[in-house]
Design a protein around this motif. Sequence first.
Motif: not given
Length: 118
Positions: A53-56, A31-49
Amino acid sequence: MTETTQIQAKGILMTESALKHVLELRAKQGKDLCLRVGVRGGGCSGMSYTMDFENPENIQETDQVFDYEGFQVVSDPKSMLYIYGLMLDYSEDLIGGGFKFTNPNASQTCGCGTSFAV
């Protein structure tokens, strides 16, 4: 360009190696998808990446969109506060291979490389 050369100097940077691997993964999706990059709370240090893929069609008006030779990398404004200038790289090393995040805003990173603190 070398493998670690930046493709584009914007809010989210990608090496040629990372872009090549992401495009290969997208091709497998069929499919023709885009890449979504972000952060959320959690992980060893407090925030995780986060990275997926997501539909445009799901791109919001407030999202920041970065174009890499016709491939879109998207991030929401809240995540951009923490990851602006992020370098996304990819390595095929047997040990420690995979996607690597280098975040100039991180005051601390975890050994796993997928979480950080600001």
